[in-house]
Design a protein around this motif. Structure first.
Motif, mmCIF file in Angstrom:
data_model
loop_
_atom_site.group_PDB
_atom_site.id
_atom_site.type_symbol
_atom_site.label_atom_id
_atom_site.label_comp_id
_atom_site.label_asym_id
_atom_site.label_seq_id
_atom_site.Cartn_x
_atom_site.Cartn_y
_atom_site.Cartn_z
ATOM 1 N N LEU A 223 27.531 45.659 43.907
ATOM 2 C CA LEU A 223 28.494 46.327 44.782
ATOM 3 C C LEU A 223 29.886 46.284 44.184
ATOM 4 C CD1 LEU A 223 27.293 44.992 48.246
ATOM 5 C CD2 LEU A 223 27.131 47.342 47.432
ATOM 6 N N ALA A 224 30.249 45.103 43.650
ATOM 7 C CA ALA A 224 31.603 44.945 43.112
ATOM 8 C C ALA A 224 31.823 45.847 41.903
ATOM 9 C CB ALA A 224 31.852 43.485 42.743
ATOM 10 N N LEU A 225 30.795 45.902 41.041
ATOM 11 C CA LEU A 225 30.954 46.678 39.823
ATOM 12 C C LEU A 225 30.869 48.175 40.105
ATOM 13 C CD1 LEU A 225 28.782 44.514 37.422
ATOM 14 C CD2 LEU A 225 31.255 44.662 37.486
ATOM 15 N N GLY A 226 30.149 48.536 41.168
ATOM 16 C CA GLY A 226 29.951 49.951 41.437
ATOM 17 C C GLY A 226 30.969 50.539 42.387
ATOM 18 N N ALA A 227 31.848 49.734 42.936
ATOM 19 C CA ALA A 227 32.806 50.234 43.916
ATOM 20 C C ALA A 227 34.204 49.765 43.549
ATOM 21 C CB ALA A 227 32.432 49.752 45.315
ATOM 22 N N ALA A 228 34.822 50.485 42.637
ATOM 23 C CA ALA A 228 36.133 50.086 42.124
ATOM 24 C C ALA A 228 37.191 49.947 43.216
ATOM 25 C CB ALA A 228 36.589 51.072 41.050
ATOM 26 N N PRO A 229 37.284 50.884 44.182
ATOM 27 C CA PRO A 229 38.327 50.740 45.201
ATOM 28 C C PRO A 229 38.176 49.459 46.012
ATOM 29 C CG PRO A 229 37.449 52.974 45.199
ATOM 30 C CD PRO A 229 36.559 52.150 44.316
ATOM 31 N N ALA A 230 36.911 49.139 46.398
ATOM 32 C CA ALA A 230 36.682 47.930 47.181
ATOM 33 C C ALA A 230 37.012 46.701 46.354
ATOM 34 C CB ALA A 230 35.232 47.884 47.658
ATOM 35 N N GLN A 231 36.662 46.751 45.076
ATOM 36 C CA GLN A 231 36.933 45.624 44.202
ATOM 37 C C GLN A 231 38.440 45.404 44.070
ATOM 38 O OE1 GLN A 231 35.789 46.111 40.093
ATOM 39 N NE2 GLN A 231 35.315 43.966 39.855
ATOM 40 N N ALA A 232 39.173 46.502 43.881
ATOM 41 C CA ALA A 232 40.619 46.393 43.730
ATOM 42 C C ALA A 232 41.252 45.857 45.010
ATOM 43 C CB ALA A 232 41.198 47.745 43.370
ATOM 44 N N ALA A 233 40.703 46.289 46.150
ATOM 45 C CA ALA A 233 41.262 45.869 47.430
ATOM 46 C C ALA A 233 41.092 44.374 47.655
ATOM 47 C CB ALA A 233 40.603 46.653 48.558
ATOM 48 N N SER A 234 40.050 43.796 47.054
ATOM 49 C CA SER A 234 39.781 42.377 47.276
ATOM 50 C C SER A 234 40.571 41.483 46.331
ATOM 51 C CB SER A 234 38.279 42.093 47.114
ATOM 52 O OG SER A 234 37.887 42.267 45.761
ATOM 53 N N CYS A 235 41.337 42.082 45.428
ATOM 54 C CA CYS A 235 42.106 41.305 44.461
ATOM 55 C C CYS A 235 43.286 40.617 45.140
ATOM 56 C CB CYS A 235 42.626 42.221 43.352
ATOM 57 S SG CYS A 235 41.844 41.946 41.757
ATOM 58 N N THR A 236 43.527 39.380 44.767
ATOM 59 C CA THR A 236 44.669 38.667 45.322
ATOM 60 C C THR A 236 45.919 38.951 44.497
ATOM 61 O OG1 THR A 236 45.575 36.502 45.902
ATOM 62 C CG2 THR A 236 44.154 36.582 43.975
ATOM 63 N N ALA A 237 47.045 39.044 45.170
ATOM 64 C CA ALA A 237 48.321 39.236 44.476
ATOM 65 C C ALA A 237 48.977 37.902 44.142
ATOM 66 C CB ALA A 237 49.253 40.070 45.353
ATOM 67 N N GLN A 238 48.319 36.829 44.557
ATOM 68 C CA GLN A 238 48.905 35.496 44.394
ATOM 69 C C GLN A 238 48.585 34.907 43.026
ATOM 70 O OE1 GLN A 238 47.613 32.779 47.430
ATOM 71 N NE2 GLN A 238 48.825 31.069 46.648
ATOM 72 N N ALA A 239 49.595 34.382 42.368
ATOM 73 C CA ALA A 239 49.385 33.681 41.103
ATOM 74 C C ALA A 239 48.751 32.324 41.392
ATOM 75 C CB ALA A 239 50.705 33.498 40.370
ATOM 76 N N GLY A 240 47.810 31.943 40.553
ATOM 77 C CA GLY A 240 47.142 30.665 40.739
ATOM 78 C C GLY A 240 47.810 29.549 39.958
ATOM 79 N N ASP B 125 52.794 35.385 31.302
ATOM 80 C CA ASP B 125 54.073 35.300 32.002
ATOM 81 C C ASP B 125 53.976 34.504 33.302
ATOM 82 O OD1 ASP B 125 52.701 37.013 33.680
ATOM 83 O OD2 ASP B 125 53.868 38.793 33.168
ATOM 84 N N GLY B 126 52.774 34.075 33.655
ATOM 85 C CA GLY B 126 52.619 33.273 34.866
ATOM 86 C C GLY B 126 52.725 34.058 36.151
ATOM 87 N N ARG B 127 52.796 35.385 36.039
ATOM 88 C CA ARG B 127 52.878 36.232 37.231
ATOM 89 C C ARG B 127 51.606 37.054 37.368
ATOM 90 N NH1 ARG B 127 58.060 37.059 34.956
ATOM 91 N NH2 ARG B 127 57.439 39.133 34.239
ATOM 92 N N GLN B 128 51.088 37.132 38.557
ATOM 93 C CA GLN B 128 49.875 37.898 38.794
ATOM 94 C C GLN B 128 50.181 39.390 38.837
ATOM 95 O OE1 GLN B 128 46.726 37.504 38.636
ATOM 96 N NE2 GLN B 128 45.660 37.579 40.589
ATOM 97 N N PRO C 69 35.173 32.369 45.360
ATOM 98 C CA PRO C 69 35.221 33.808 45.625
ATOM 99 C C PRO C 69 35.808 34.565 44.431
ATOM 100 C CG PRO C 69 37.049 32.722 46.726
ATOM 101 C CD PRO C 69 36.219 31.623 46.121
ATOM 102 N N ALA C 70 35.237 35.719 44.134
ATOM 103 C CA ALA C 70 35.679 36.510 42.978
ATOM 104 C C ALA C 70 36.820 37.424 43.400
ATOM 105 C CB ALA C 70 34.522 37.307 42.404
ATOM 106 N N ILE C 71 37.973 36.811 43.624
ATOM 107 C CA ILE C 71 39.133 37.582 44.090
ATOM 108 C C ILE C 71 40.250 37.616 43.044
ATOM 109 C CG2 ILE C 71 38.657 37.196 46.531
ATOM 110 C CD1 ILE C 71 40.775 34.946 46.472
ATOM 111 N N GLY C 72 39.947 37.164 41.832
ATOM 112 C CA GLY C 72 40.926 37.238 40.757
ATOM 113 C C GLY C 72 41.982 36.154 40.791
ATOM 114 N N TYR C 73 41.688 35.049 41.481
ATOM 115 C CA TYR C 73 42.648 33.949 41.608
ATOM 116 C C TYR C 73 42.440 32.946 40.484
ATOM 117 C CZ TYR C 73 45.268 30.107 43.827
ATOM 118 O OH TYR C 73 46.155 29.097 44.115
ATOM 119 N N ALA C 74 43.518 32.583 39.803
ATOM 120 C CA ALA C 74 43.442 31.660 38.662
ATOM 121 C C ALA C 74 43.450 30.212 39.156
ATOM 122 C CB ALA C 74 44.599 31.912 37.701
#
Length: 231
Positions: free
Chosen positions: A23-40, A55-58, A77-82
């Motif tokens: 689902l994640a790989l086949g649905a780019a908009p949903a995947q992008a929406a689940s991305c966190t803007a927070q730097a880890g 640069d330490g910025r997400q 969770p695969a939300i792009g959080y470091a």
């Protein structure tokens, strides 16, 4: 057979990963929406590992790269959080790469036993040596998680079953070579860096498990040492 059954549950988890990954790989908009803007807390280390600008910025691109890595290795969770789990996997990969072709540089695995399969839990690496000569490897492995640790010490392969199936969950454990009760080398359809680990077995890729099957025999020594991170 109870241990083998519990390990079967880990293999069952593979099917649970397939659907969300697809689902994640086949649905780019949903995947992008689940991305966190927070730097880890490990943002810079993770950026460096992935070849991103450090640069330490997400950024959105950072998040997509981190999320792709998480999906590849079943990190949730695969939300792009470091975070610490993601960086822990990357740090282990760096340490494994640094070993090169000298996995027994510290001399921990016995060189007076002839052919022996060595398992370094600390680095999650295994290899086969004959005396001090490296025969195969090192290859990354996935060993027992906290509470189900792969037991350390000198052991022997006592039973080999090419098409072994867990007796409780009816889950295939191909190329099984048992060396300590229900603990065995065998292949799995998971990333070798998939946390938190197995239920005691030494999981391998199919390629590595096939090679171990061809090189080892009943009665061969196995030496397990170190401590898996997080256990």
């Amino acid at each position: 057979m109870g241990n083998m059954g519990r390990r079967g549950a880990v293999a069952l988890g593979v099917t649970g990963l397939v659907a969300p990954l697809t689902l994640a790989l086949g649905a780019a908009p949903a995947q992008a929406a689940s991305c966190t803007a927070q730097a880890g807390p490990y943002q810079k280390q993770v950026e460096k590992f992935l070849g991103r600008p450090v640069d330490g910025r997400q950024s959105a691109a950072d998040c997509r790269a981190i999320q792709a890595f998480q999906n590849r290795h079943g990190i949730t969770p695969a939300i792009g959080y470091a975070g610490p789990v993601t960086w822990g996997v990357m740090d282990l990969m760096n340490k494994q790469k640094a070993v090169g072709d000298k996995p027994n540089k510290d001399g921990r695995c016995p060189v007076n036993k002839g052919r022996i399969a060595c398992v370094n839990l600390t680095l999650q690496l295994s290899w086969i040596q004959d005396g001090s000569r490296l025969v195969y490897g090192p290859v990354p492995v996935r060993t027992g998680r906290d509470g189900f640790e792969t037991r350390t010490g000198l052991k022997k392969i006592y039973w080999r079953d090419l098409h072994h199936v867990s007796s409780v969950y009816n889950v295939p454990m191909p190329y099984s070579q048992f060396f300590d009760g229900g603990q065995a080398f065998h292949s799995v359809g998971l990333s070798m860096w998939n946390p938190p680990g197995s239920h005691g077995c030494v999981n391998m890729t199919t390629t590595a498990a096939k090679k171990y099957w061809s090189l080892l025999r009943t009665g061969d020594d196995v030496f397990v040492y170190g401590r898996k991170p997080g256990t």
